[in-house]
Design a protein around this motif. Structure first.
Motif, mmCIF file in Angstrom:
data_model
loop_
_atom_site.group_PDB
_atom_site.id
_atom_site.type_symbol
_atom_site.label_atom_id
_atom_site.label_comp_id
_atom_site.label_asym_id
_atom_site.label_seq_id
_atom_site.Cartn_x
_atom_site.Cartn_y
_atom_site.Cartn_z
ATOM 1 N N ARG A 30 55.482 88.265 -4.012
ATOM 2 C CA ARG A 30 54.189 87.587 -4.096
ATOM 3 C C ARG A 30 53.167 88.435 -4.834
ATOM 4 O O ARG A 30 52.365 87.937 -5.616
ATOM 5 N N SER A 31 53.168 89.738 -4.607
ATOM 6 C CA SER A 31 52.182 90.600 -5.251
ATOM 7 C C SER A 31 52.465 90.777 -6.741
ATOM 8 O O SER A 31 51.559 91.093 -7.504
ATOM 9 N N ASN A 32 53.702 90.576 -7.181
ATOM 10 C CA ASN A 32 54.050 90.716 -8.594
ATOM 11 C C ASN A 32 54.098 89.392 -9.336
ATOM 12 O O ASN A 32 54.333 89.372 -10.538
ATOM 13 N N LEU A 33 53.881 88.298 -8.654
ATOM 14 C CA LEU A 33 53.938 86.979 -9.253
ATOM 15 C C LEU A 33 52.675 86.728 -10.069
ATOM 16 O O LEU A 33 51.562 86.955 -9.596
ATOM 17 N N VAL A 34 52.836 86.277 -11.299
ATOM 18 C CA VAL A 34 51.706 86.005 -12.172
ATOM 19 C C VAL A 34 51.736 84.522 -12.528
ATOM 20 O O VAL A 34 52.690 84.041 -13.124
ATOM 21 N N PHE A 35 50.683 83.797 -12.160
ATOM 22 C CA PHE A 35 50.615 82.377 -12.418
ATOM 23 C C PHE A 35 49.979 82.096 -13.772
ATOM 24 O O PHE A 35 49.247 82.911 -14.316
ATOM 25 N N PHE A 36 50.237 80.901 -14.296
ATOM 26 C CA PHE A 36 49.747 80.474 -15.600
ATOM 27 C C PHE A 36 48.698 79.377 -15.407
ATOM 28 O O PHE A 36 48.919 78.433 -14.655
ATOM 29 N N TYR A 37 47.548 79.507 -16.077
ATOM 30 C CA TYR A 37 46.471 78.527 -15.976
ATOM 31 C C TYR A 37 45.966 78.177 -17.373
ATOM 32 O O TYR A 37 45.990 79.000 -18.281
ATOM 33 N N THR A 38 45.467 76.965 -17.513
ATOM 34 C CA THR A 38 44.854 76.516 -18.759
ATOM 35 C C THR A 38 43.343 76.719 -18.667
ATOM 36 O O THR A 38 42.802 76.865 -17.570
ATOM 37 N N PRO A 39 42.650 76.690 -19.792
ATOM 38 C CA PRO A 39 41.193 76.781 -19.736
ATOM 39 C C PRO A 39 40.574 75.674 -18.864
ATOM 40 O O PRO A 39 39.609 75.923 -18.145
ATOM 41 N N THR A 40 41.139 74.484 -18.877
ATOM 42 C CA THR A 40 40.615 73.401 -18.048
ATOM 43 C C THR A 40 40.748 73.730 -16.568
ATOM 44 O O THR A 40 39.818 73.506 -15.785
ATOM 45 N N GLN A 41 41.886 74.280 -16.160
ATOM 46 C CA GLN A 41 42.073 74.659 -14.767
ATOM 47 C C GLN A 41 41.118 75.782 -14.365
ATOM 48 O O GLN A 41 40.620 75.801 -13.243
ATOM 49 N N ILE A 42 40.838 76.699 -15.272
ATOM 50 C CA ILE A 42 39.918 77.796 -14.977
ATOM 51 C C ILE A 42 38.506 77.263 -14.828
ATOM 52 O O ILE A 42 37.778 77.640 -13.900
ATOM 53 N N VAL A 43 38.103 76.350 -15.703
ATOM 54 C CA VAL A 43 36.767 75.752 -15.615
ATOM 55 C C VAL A 43 36.605 74.996 -14.297
ATOM 56 O O VAL A 43 35.549 75.020 -13.682
ATOM 57 N N ARG A 44 37.670 74.347 -13.834
ATOM 58 C CA ARG A 44 37.632 73.620 -12.559
ATOM 59 C C ARG A 44 37.630 74.552 -11.351
ATOM 60 O O ARG A 44 37.495 74.104 -10.225
ATOM 61 N N GLY A 45 37.855 75.842 -11.557
ATOM 62 C CA GLY A 45 37.857 76.805 -10.455
ATOM 63 C C GLY A 45 39.190 76.946 -9.756
ATOM 64 O O GLY A 45 39.254 77.475 -8.647
ATOM 65 N N GLU A 46 40.282 76.505 -10.378
ATOM 66 C CA GLU A 46 41.606 76.581 -9.765
ATOM 67 C C GLU A 46 42.244 77.963 -9.899
ATOM 68 O O GLU A 46 43.192 78.277 -9.182
ATOM 69 N N ALA A 47 41.749 78.785 -10.808
ATOM 70 C CA ALA A 47 42.332 80.108 -11.044
ATOM 71 C C ALA A 47 41.808 81.105 -10.009
ATOM 72 O O ALA A 47 40.669 81.012 -9.569
ATOM 73 N N PRO A 48 42.642 82.091 -9.637
ATOM 74 C CA PRO A 48 42.199 83.102 -8.674
ATOM 75 C C PRO A 48 41.147 84.019 -9.287
ATOM 76 O O PRO A 48 41.183 84.315 -10.473
ATOM 77 N N LYS A 49 40.217 84.463 -8.473
ATOM 78 C CA LYS A 49 39.149 85.333 -8.967
ATOM 79 C C LYS A 49 39.456 86.809 -8.737
ATOM 80 O O LYS A 49 38.838 87.664 -9.341
ATOM 81 N N ASP A 50 40.414 87.111 -7.874
ATOM 82 C CA ASP A 50 40.686 88.505 -7.527
ATOM 83 C C ASP A 50 42.089 88.968 -7.914
ATOM 84 O O ASP A 50 42.459 90.081 -7.593
ATOM 85 N N ARG A 51 42.855 88.123 -8.575
ATOM 86 C CA ARG A 51 44.233 88.466 -8.951
ATOM 87 C C ARG A 51 44.458 88.236 -10.437
ATOM 88 O O ARG A 51 43.794 87.414 -11.056
ATOM 89 N N ALA A 52 45.428 88.944 -10.978
ATOM 90 C CA ALA A 52 45.801 88.750 -12.375
ATOM 91 C C ALA A 52 46.554 87.434 -12.528
ATOM 92 O O ALA A 52 47.289 87.017 -11.632
ATOM 93 N N PHE A 53 46.334 86.785 -13.661
ATOM 94 C CA PHE A 53 47.056 85.562 -13.996
ATOM 95 C C PHE A 53 47.107 85.440 -15.508
ATOM 96 O O PHE A 53 46.522 86.247 -16.232
ATOM 97 N N ARG A 54 47.817 84.443 -15.987
ATOM 98 C CA ARG A 54 47.934 84.225 -17.426
ATOM 99 C C ARG A 54 47.160 82.982 -17.836
ATOM 100 O O ARG A 54 47.139 81.992 -17.121
ATOM 101 N N ILE A 55 46.551 83.077 -19.001
ATOM 102 C CA ILE A 55 45.865 81.940 -19.603
ATOM 103 C C ILE A 55 46.561 81.653 -20.919
ATOM 104 O O ILE A 55 46.997 82.567 -21.616
ATOM 105 N N GLY A 56 46.704 80.380 -21.233
ATOM 106 C CA GLY A 56 47.377 80.025 -22.473
ATOM 107 C C GLY A 56 46.706 78.863 -23.160
ATOM 108 O O GLY A 56 46.044 78.039 -22.534
ATOM 109 N N GLY A 57 46.878 78.814 -24.456
ATOM 110 C CA GLY A 57 46.325 77.738 -25.262
ATOM 111 C C GLY A 57 46.309 78.158 -26.714
ATOM 112 O O GLY A 57 47.137 78.955 -27.157
#
Length: 145
Positions: A30-57
């Protein structure tokens, strides 16, 4: 202690040890898992604020600015945009108007990337980024109707 009780104690001990091992493995995963989010998901607030994740587009045309080793650019899924800041040397295949995946965290109103991955050739876009762009465009068409 009867042999039956010894066997039961041994089985219970093995179950406890196995449970602890599974819990440790799942916690590490769980601590090494990196999720993928789109700019739309980030704008909606679905992305974590305290963990690393990937953004693509796609890298928005005309958005790349370089100051020494710091690059600022905008990643878009054609519906929403996120400003990205990256310290380091960008990959040779990194270009405006092409697909990109960046790993990092949200900070100070922008995405601070620790790693930037560019597409392999002009026909390639990471599957996650392609699916995200397609989904964002589909959502935008639905909202326009």
């Amino acid at each position: 202690m009867k042999p039956r009780h010894k066997r039961l104690a041994l089985i219970l001990g093995a179950v406890v040890v196995l449970g602890v091992a599974v819990a440790l493995v799942l916690n590490a995963f769980r601590s090494n898992l990196v999720f993928f989010y789109t700019p739309t998901q980030i704008v909606r607030g679905e992305a974590p604020k305290d963990r690393a994740f990937r953004i693509g587009g796609l890298v928005k045309a005309g958005s790349l600015q370089r100051h020494d080793l710091v690059a600022h650019f905008i990643v878009t899924d054609t519906v929403n945009e996120i400003e990205v800041s990256y310290r380091g040397i960008l990959p040779d295949l990194f270009k405006e108007g092409r697909g990109v995946v960046a790993e990092g965290k949200l900070g100070n109103g922008q995405f601070v990337a620790s790693e930037v991955l560019a597409k392999h050739d002009e026909n390639y876009m990471p599957p996650e980024a392609k699916a995200a762009v397609d989904q964002a465009q589909k959502t935008a068409r639905t909202l326009q109707k």
